[in-house]
Design an enzyme around this catalytic site. Structure first.
Site, PDB file in Angstrom:
ATOM      1  CG  HIS A  69     -21.801  -6.765  25.250  1.00  0.00           C
ATOM      2  ND1 HIS A  69     -22.143  -7.863  25.947  1.00  0.00           N
ATOM      3  CD2 HIS A  69     -23.109  -6.262  25.153  1.00  0.00           C
ATOM      4  CE1 HIS A  69     -23.279  -7.743  26.210  1.00  0.00           C
ATOM      5  NE2 HIS A  69     -23.906  -6.801  25.877  1.00  0.00           N
TER       6      HIS A  69
HETATM    7  S1  FES Z   1     -18.941  -9.690  25.164  1.00  0.00           S
HETATM    8 FE1  FES Z   1     -20.807  -9.299  26.625  1.00  0.00          FE
HETATM    9  S2  FES Z   1     -21.276 -11.254  26.743  1.00  0.00           S
HETATM   10 FE2  FES Z   1     -19.881 -11.432  25.377  1.00  0.00          FE
END
Ligand code: FES
Lengths: 660, 193
Positions: B151
């Site tokens: 993410h």
């Molecule tokens: S940014 Fe969501 S798990 Fe690493």
């Protein structure tokens, strides 16, 4: 009306779960005169729940794979937190379950609880028994020891007598012998069947609640005062029973966990060698005896299956109008005779058919089995129907509440008679080894602990003598902390050993062991072990003390039982040694201990007997590293249940004072 | 069979009786027993003794070139061992604390005298993915540390989170220098148990 009550009402209006429970567990009108024999129904239910509970948690760690099954059970025993507790609870729980259910069924037979209108109730009970037997059998296969394997082989082969038998058996196995597919499906079914049992138990309870419990007088209730609400009268009585039952169960879990087990099941399954005496678990022994007593494969199997199936027909075989044996003077004796017969059948099943009984005039076990098998079937096919026609029963009381002239309760006397008759049986079997001398062991008895000096000395002997040929595959170096070594010492001990490992370039190298490693095997593989030892693989020693009948005494006797010159009539085979205590007296292992073989740290040179004593103590520890923790916890549990049972007894007396 | 039974319930009472006391005691005893009984089953699901015992591993630092990191496995988790270049150290030390999501100085995240070695648990603190950036050829994000592929969280050369959604800096495992080129991760000794 507070909010909880409101929510309960709201739900109950839509799903009457609360009124159902209220009816089933609280107000349910129960005969006022149930005796302690009626405790066993609720005990069976509780045991079922506890078996499922412990089973689910065991299944989280168990591996149903022929290579790992045995090891995963040992892993549970040694590494999983409280793993030994869960496993011993489950293994002894099977025994407890059958004890409780058999008593429950004998109770039904004695008091005629299967008679109209409770025939279906009884039949559902027999279905539960059948499911239990299947579940227990498959559960016993899971540890994948020698008894597991050969039990599975023998029992599945029973099906070969049926038409298309070969095909059925191969279908059961998923192969041409008991093997990986068999183990995997047995695991799945062993997990599934208990939930089917729960389903049938629910039907059993529905059928029970339709007409209510039978009672010791065997007459229907007529007046309101014949009944009392289930709660608190029978809840407290059942809890008291649960306390006593828990004491017994806990005793076996904590102080005698392998009492009902077979030493051979601590030897990993070997499809090429059958153990000399294979016996089923005790609860199958009577049926096993029936199977063996008939010298024809087909009829033996039919007789064995009939011995269980005949129970379905009991409600119609028994022609007597009177339910309770209390009013059936002849049946009462016939019943106890039948109980004794079942015990003797069990005894017969536990011994080899060739055994003879000196105090029964040299009667052979085979013949005793045939007589008792005949009596078993005569009870159902002759006694039950004929007594119904010819027995003169005593007059029945008019209601539960009218006092009956009880003649002295004979039950305790009967039980004594039963134990006495079975105790009379001592079988002689020809044995080529003398009885084992008894030794003093620090770890025996309810308070025994391992002597730390013996342990360390024993470990030294293992390291310097046994380890050349014998592995210790279930023990890790860090486990040696229990012997009193500290972390640095353990590291040093581990580093004396080497294991194979891969380096960064993918080559096999040898690295020193770490405390987390297991003891490495002295041989690279089984072939290497056999080649180096004249074809006989030196067995792993981790579980040796648990895996031999006689335990520590046997290993000690074996180590000291060599004789340089065998008796004249014995011809030793090439490369064999004469040992007084080894079955067959010829052993491939050369005498391992000699005078002055090792020097202990304190400078003393131990005698052969001392060395044997020390190494056996060490091996008893490798077999049962949990022993001390187990007994310590056991005392707390026993004290708890003594207090619990005592309190329940008082509570019961107070509550019941209102009825009596 | 009959459905009415007589009322055997106790007559209304004014004061606590001996039976109430008995009931309470038994109830308490039963509840305590049930709780104790539940414990072995709950505890059996905790890491087993042998898993706990895998508590320490030794890592040789000498083969790791500056600017790169290696991954070692400790207790089943990836541990990043990063050999930082002087520029990376400088960047980490000079990052203004008030710009950080989870403020922490670089000194607090490395061991004194061993500035060039950053040892972190290589698990994104958002939802557990493994960030990339051990090799200079991998995406390290604009802060030069690690970038999480799941993410988009970014970490700097001190393993501190600089862009969310991850809320916390990469965790530091317990470790100690045995020699200047050898560390031991997980120093707790676990005896048999
Ligand atoms: S940014 Fe969501 S798990 Fe690493």
């Amino acid at each position: 009306m507070d909010s909880v009550t409101k929510i309960v009402r709201w739900i109950d209006y839509r799903l009457p779960i609360f009124s159902f429970m209220d009816h089933a567990l609280r107000e349910y009108p129960t005969p006022r005169n149930l005796n302690y024999w009626w405790n066993f129904g609720s005990l069976a239910g509780i045991t079922l729940v506890l078996m499922i509970l412990s089973g689910i948690f065991l299944a989280m760690h168990y591996d149903p794979n022929t290579h790992e099954a045995f090891n995963s059970v040992e892993y549970i025993m040694r590494n999983v937190n409280f793993g030994w507790f869960m496993r011993y609870m489950h293994a002894n729980g099977a025994t407890m379950f059958f004890i409780v259910v058999y008593i429950h069924m004998f109770r039904g037979l004695y008091y005629g609880s299967y008679k109209s209108p409770r025939e279906v109730l009884w039949i559902l009970g027999v279905i539960i028994l059948l499911l239990m037997m299947a579940t227990a059998f498959m559960g016993y296969v899971l540890p994948w020891g020698q008894m597991s394997y050969w039990g599975a082989t023998v029992i599945t082969n029973l099906f070969s007598v049926f038409p298309f038998g070969e095909g059925i058996v191969e279908w059961l196995w998923g192969g041409f012998s008991v093997d990986a597919p068999t183990l995997n499906r047995f695991f799945v079914l062993h997990y599934l069947l208990p939930f089917l049992i729960i389903g049938v138990v629910i039907l059993h309870l529905v059928a029970l609640h339709q007409h209510g419990s039978n009672n010791p007088l065997g007459i229907e209730r007529k007046e309101p005062r014949d009944s009392i609400p289930f709660h608190p009268y029978y809840t407290v009585k059942d809890l008291f029973g649960l306390g006593v039952f828990s004491l017994v169960w806990a005793y076996f879990i904590f102080f005698n966990p392998d009492f009902f087990g077979e030493p051979d099941n601590y030897i990993p399954a070997n499809p090429l060698v059958t153990p000399p005496h294979i016996v089923p678990e005790w609860y199958f022994l009577p049926f096993y005896a029936i199977l063996r007593s008939i010298p024809n494969k087909l009829f033996g199997v039919i007789a064995m299956f009939s011995a269980v199936m005949i129970l379905f027909f009991v409600p119609w075989l028994d022609r007597s109008k009177v339910r309770s044996a209390a009013f059936r003077p002849i049946y009462k004796w016939v019943f106890w005779g039948f109980v004794v017969d079942c015990f003797i059948l069990g005894f017969v099943g536990a011994h080899s058919p060739d055994d003879v009984y000196a105090n029964l005039g040299g009667l052979s076990n085979q013949f005793l089995g045939q007589v008792t098998t005949l009596i078993y079937f005569a009870f159902f096919l002759l006694a039950l129907p004929l007594l119904g026609l010819y027995e003169k029963t005593r007059p029945l009381p008019t209601s539960l509440s009218t006092p009956v002239l009880q003649n002295m309760n004979k039950t305790p006397a009967m039980i004594l008679f039963l134990l006495f008759s079975v105790g009379q049986l001592t079988s002689l079997n020809a044995s080529d080894t003398p009885p084992l001398p008894h030794q003093e062991w620090s770890f025996l008895g309810p308070t025994g602990t391992f002597d730390r000096t013996d342990l360390q000395h024993g470990f030294q002997i293992y390291k310097q003598v046994c380890a050349t040929c014998h592995g210790l595959e279930h023990v890790r170096f860090r486990d040696l902390a229990a012997l009193g070594y500290n972390a640095e010492e353990i590291k040093a001990i581990a580093a004396e050993h080497r294991v194979e490992a891969l380096n960064d370039t993918g080559d096999i190298i040898e690295r020193p062991c770490l405390p987390t490693d297991k003891f490495p095997n002295p041989y690279k593989n089984e072939q290497a072990g056999r080649a180096a030892n004249n074809g006989a693989m030196p067995p792993d020693l981790s579980l040796m003390v648990k895996a031999r009948a006689g335990g520590a005494n046997y290993i000690d006797a074996l180590l000291t039982g060599y004789e340089a010159t065998p008796p004249k009539d014995i011809e030793l085979a090439e490369g064999m040694y004469y040992n007084l205590y080894f079955p067959g007296n010829q052993i491939a292992m050369p005498p391992p201990l000699t005078e002055g073989l090792v020097t202990y740290d304190d400078g003393s040179k131990p005698s052969i007997n001392q060395m044997a004593h020390d190494v056996v103590t060490f091996l008893a520890w490798t077999a049962e590293p949990e022993l001390e923790a187990r007994k310590r916890l056991g005392y707390k549990v026993l004290i708890y249940f003594i207090v619990f049972t005592g309190l329940m007894y008082f509570l019961m007396k107070r509550i019941w004072a209102r009825v009596e | 069979m009959t459905n009415q039974s007589i009322d055997y319930s106790p007559p209304p009472q004014k004061e606590p009786t001996r039976r109430d006391f008995l009931l309470l005691t038994t109830g308490a005893l039963g509840a305590a027993g049930a709780a104790c009984f539940a414990w072995p089953f709950i505890d059996s699901m905790n890491p087993a003794a042998d898993v706990l015992a895998q508590s320490s591993i030794d890592v040789d630092l000498s083969p790791i070139p500056a600017g790169q990191a290696i991954t070692v496995v400790w207790r089943g988790k990836p541990i990043f061992v990063r050999h930082r270049t002087p520029e990376e150290i400088k960047a980490a030390e000079q990052a203004p604390l008030n710009e950080l999501i989870d403020p922490e100085t670089d000194q607090a995240r490395v061991q004194k005298g061993h500035d060039q070695w950053l040892i972190v648990v290589g698990i994104c603190t958002h939802l557990g993915c493994i960030p990339t950036g051990n090799k200079p050829t991998q995406n390290r994000g604009k802060y030069g540390g690690w970038a999480c592929p799941c993410h988009g969280s970014l970490y700097d050369t001190s393993g501190r989170v600089r862009r969310g959604p991850a809320p916390l800096n990469l965790a530091i495992p317990p470790y100690a220098f045995v020699k200047p080129t050898l560390i031991r991760i997980g120093t707790k000794e676990v005896a048999h148990g």
